[in-house]
Design an enzyme around this catalytic site. Sequence first.
Site, PDB file in Angstrom:
ATOM      1  N   ILE C 603       0.904  -1.268   0.221  1.00 28.47           N
ATOM      2  CA  ILE C 603       0.166   0.152  -0.090  1.00 28.47           C
ATOM      3  C   ILE C 603       0.990   1.214  -0.034  1.00 28.47           C
ATOM      4  CG2 ILE C 603      -1.720   1.174   1.196  1.00 28.47           C
ATOM      5  CD1 ILE C 603      -2.624  -1.412  -0.011  1.00 28.47           C
ATOM      6  N   GLN C 612     -10.582   4.224  -1.725  1.00 22.38           N
ATOM      7  CA  GLN C 612     -10.712   3.422  -2.972  1.00 22.38           C
ATOM      8  C   GLN C 612     -11.272   2.184  -2.653  1.00 22.38           C
ATOM      9  OE1 GLN C 612      -7.348   2.915  -5.338  1.00 22.38           O
ATOM     10  NE2 GLN C 612      -8.450   2.953  -7.131  1.00 22.38           N
ATOM     11  N   GLU C 679     -10.140  -1.996  -9.320  1.00 17.88           N
ATOM     12  CA  GLU C 679     -11.331  -3.066  -9.841  1.00 17.88           C
ATOM     13  C   GLU C 679     -11.692  -4.096  -8.695  1.00 17.88           C
ATOM     14  OE1 GLU C 679     -11.740  -2.065 -12.992  1.00 17.88           O
ATOM     15  OE2 GLU C 679      -9.769  -1.016 -13.254  1.00 17.88           O
TER      16      GLU C 679
END
Lengths: 326, 213, 712
Positions: C603, C612, C679
């Site tokens: 991260i 997100q 995604e």
Amino acid sequence: MKQFQYIRPASQAAVLDAIAKSGSKIIAGGTNLVDLMKKGVMSPDKLVDINSLPLNTINTSPKGLHIGALVLNSVLSENSLVLDKHPLLSMALKAGASPQLRNMATVGGNMMQRTRCAYFYDTTMPCNKRTPGTGCGAMGGYNRMHAIFGSSPQCIAVHPSDMCVALAALGATVTIAGKKGERHIPFTEFHRLPGEHPEMDNHLATGEMILGVDIPDNNFAKNSYYLKVRDRQSYAFALVSVAAALDLRGGVIKEARLAMGGVAHKPWRLFDAEKFLAGKAPTEENFNKAAQLAMQSAKAYEYNAFKLKLAPATIAEALKHAGGLA
Amino acid sequence: MSDKKPIIPPNGEGISNGTRRDFIKQTTVLTAVAMAPGTVVKAASDHIDEQIAAVFEKMPLKMEVNGKLQNLSVEPRSTLLDILREQLDLTGTKKGCDHGQCGACTVHVDGHRVNSCLTLGVMVNGKKITTIEGLAKGDELHPMQEAFLKHDGFQCGYCTPGQIMSAVACIREGHANSEGEIREYMSGNICRCGAYPNIVNAIQEVKAGGQTV
Amino acid sequence: MNKPIPTSADGMSRVDGRAKVTGAAKYSAEYNQPNMAYAVLVGSTITKGTVATIDTKAASAAPGVLAVLTYLNSPKVPGHIPTKAQKPSSKSGPLKVFYDNKILYNGHPIAMVVADTFERAQYGASLVKATYNKEAHDTQPPKNITQGVGAWGGKDFTKGTVDAWKTAPIKLEQEYTHPSDVHNPMELHAIIARWDTPDKLTVWDKTQGTQATRDDIAKAFKLKKEDVQVNSQFVGGAFGSALQVWPHEVAAILGAQVVKRPVKLVLSRPDMFTSVGYRPYTWQKIGIGATTDGKLVGITHEAVGQTSSFEDFAEGPINTSKGLYASPNITTRYKLLSLDVNTPTWMRGPGEATGAFALESAMDELSYALKMDPIDLRMKNYAKTDPDNGKEYSSKFLDEAYAMGAAQIGWENRQAQPRAASQNGWLVGYGMAGGMFGAYRDVAVIKAMMKADGTLTIQSAVSDIGPGTGTAMVLIAANKMGIDAGKIKFEMGDSSLPDAPMQGGSATVSAVGSAVHDACTVLKEKFQQLMGNGGTDKPDYVKILKDNNLPSLEVLTKSAPGPDNQKYSMQSWSVHFVKVLVHPATGVVKIDKVACVADCGKIISPKTARSQVVGGAIGGIGMALMEEGIIDHRYGRYVNNNFADYHVPVNADIPQIDAMFVNKPDPYINPIGAKGMAEIALIGMAPAVANAVYNATGKRVRDLPITPDKLI
């Protein structure tokens, strides 16, 4: 949007003069009218802004609680008299639209709201309400949001208001002004069913305006509930909504009031169910029976058959909340 | 569904064909001009009428925007949103739907949050407008702006001005007393990136901080 | 397992946050130009046929109208926008705007009114009247969808035996449908087009790739690339909708050519349903079988996705079934169904999100058939190498993610029997589902410049649609250079800046972030060389520049994937856990609790990464419970093309969402160890909700969205 003339008269008499012609429309909050004008669904030649009129008071009167036509939905929903005497109205108001829209929308404008039917909104589609004689696009079309009560072959649209459902249940009266003076009609007779003339949403005649509504005093405050079922938790129109009010005394329902939204061209009072509940005990069984009674004249279309199940379920659920069973 | 052929009806309530002459006929303030019909018709065919009509079609609008008095001339059909964005270049207020369905255009009119996309400019004559650009005091951010930064109350940032204007109003109105109440009273502002929990956290922090908003 | 749950306040705040909270951030429609005109599109009101007559007289005569463009008078675009379809197709390709009188879908642009104000353009547009020669149209997927579907959608895939699931002792076969969902970013697609000279163009355009847009516009208008300048500093969300040049962008450029003024065109919200793409309606069938102890015997995944009559758009709904579980036998078939609709496009978690809804619903159904915990079933079939191609994974910690999520949601409270738990009169259900998406890395170039005052400027053409690209890049640079993030400026959203890929496929941090890493590495080395003696680990950049009498020092570095990116199977993984409450009488579903875990390498920016994941989960909740673009097939026309009727979640729909990360660097994908996240944040959320709803109610909804009417 077509150009139009805008005036803001200072007196009621001047407003009545200005709206005498059919091309003139009153504007107050504008949340629905401006929306429809942008879509080309309504295209008045003249807008008559009534915000200079002294119609924004809420006060007790011999007739009960008087609410001026220009009182904002947000103000009304938080008014201490309303919260104290008619919490059902506050609940219904808070279930409608968004905080911003409620800060603009007025009581009169809420009553004058037009349907949200997609075929009404799209000027390329048939709609007898928008353009009489073109047919009903929703009939045989996408009619998931549409009426199960009181529709006609000309129109199966529903009235979108929440506030009006509560006012119908509470037995309010509407005060209307015209050139010939004032008249008062029961709230339940303000809006109309589509019949042969779906282009007419209500019984307000050309040249008339709403001055306000009066809610008679009642004994429903402790046992009332507004339940709105929608596709998301807020900021959505009702699939079905129910205003339920019970006058409970000594474990018996003295009087019941029930009205539904999202099911008819007008706020739909459930008189049979009300009658049934009078004198009965507030039990789940009685509530379910009342809910079934309410459905006797219901009729569904291709995509809204679910309302035949959802409506009674919502009635019973609202009654349970009102009666303290949920 | 049936395969019935679509019916394309004529348009709704008589959208006029929009010539200058139609408008002039309807417009009482133009009585003087209408007294010389020949001139008007000639002007219409020459398009000169547009310039004349444009003046008459506009109305004066005086409003205070972020503390600054604005003297404008606007068409009655112009919304507060379009006036802010296109005439005053105050583009912080966003257009997301133009129909009161998303809240991106939220501004304060006399301290109350409204959808500027459904507000006709002429109807806020004499009123005080606050937009996102008027919230900070110079370089010093409003506590709600600070809280949105800290709690990442946005991603793309497009709904953010509306969210912040709404959030400030939410606290002022007294609707920020619980997480549930904040969620309900912030539901008039759609965020497609999905920053809702962060927005709630930001509002809770400002509310708990007790600063004047 | 006891890692603290990240909060919304953790980590560095966005570098562009101040601009966003003050209204200073400018989006494409907000660069008002002197003498600018406004354009409004007019869409067809029929679905298929030709324009017979088009009357623009009233519109042209309306006040302020400068031009009305139609196929009859518009300049023709000399080239064409290249197709983004995944295979050369016999179809005509992307819509050519104002090219001829053909109508290919309802809302097909037939005219554009350009006027001196927005109001006048909009009114002018309402005056354009067309008559049509109507032809029979088809916008409705047929009941028997596999019949008559012939179009290409990718080769059939088989590993092991075809349809082996049928031989398993425990098996099921079910159909799932996903409606068309519309991206509906909050910012309306918008462009301002300005011709600087007859062959030099500047646009401010909503795009996920300034250079891809530049290249496509240059091709269409036969201009030199360097003569097309694309600016997209801030993008108000896109989720895939701005991955290609759409007809309205071409139209605005044509309009500017005709009126010889800069032209602004902002789509209306209804336009957003037909002028840009959408996630296509997809029908799927899963056959799945296992041994009685839960070992998969086979998966067969068939899918048919909607596309337009003029362009083939294919995506990967069947990909998840190829790769999520270690099934010895896998069969996939994917076809396209051509309808008279506008062309779909990638939408967040494209294909895979649709596919995961089917596969992960089927896995849940299988778990009940096996009387097995859904997590146990998944662990029993945990893929240690890629079932698709046998490659080793570059990294995979999905097992840890399962455990973290289960602990956070309180999975132990889940009842194995559906409809067995309630809370205050509401039915309680728990569900989970996983997701995967390829982890990519593309080529990117970065210019990094250290100035005498010790500030570092980094430049890239990349767009940021909201994830916080600038913030991540600044953090990478700060870390590499050993300087304070406040001293670093990231410049972006400009096609003239160094090359960057489109912001899509969750690959921006991997590509551009690696380039930032590499550029800073080279830049730092340059300073170290200037110092001599191998330098120090913490060069004093200001002093070195001063000592060497340099105003600044800059590098331009190209960064590209290496052989490892081919050698390993690289995937990002996620798992979503959901607790729902369902009202037994009204069918209302409330999301009560959500725990998401992403295994996407290291991260980089904790605050924006968390946001997100939270945002992806909310997108998935929308997909699960409310989103559906509805067409009245009699007319071929949308009946809910607005934000009042096309529901996306509002604040009241969303509880606190626990977003967690495995946060272990991927050793092979790139030098920073970060894989994609956008995604997978969404993929798997919808089936997790559907599975929770089943657990609560005993009702399996296989046709999204799960609205109250489907549960009563």
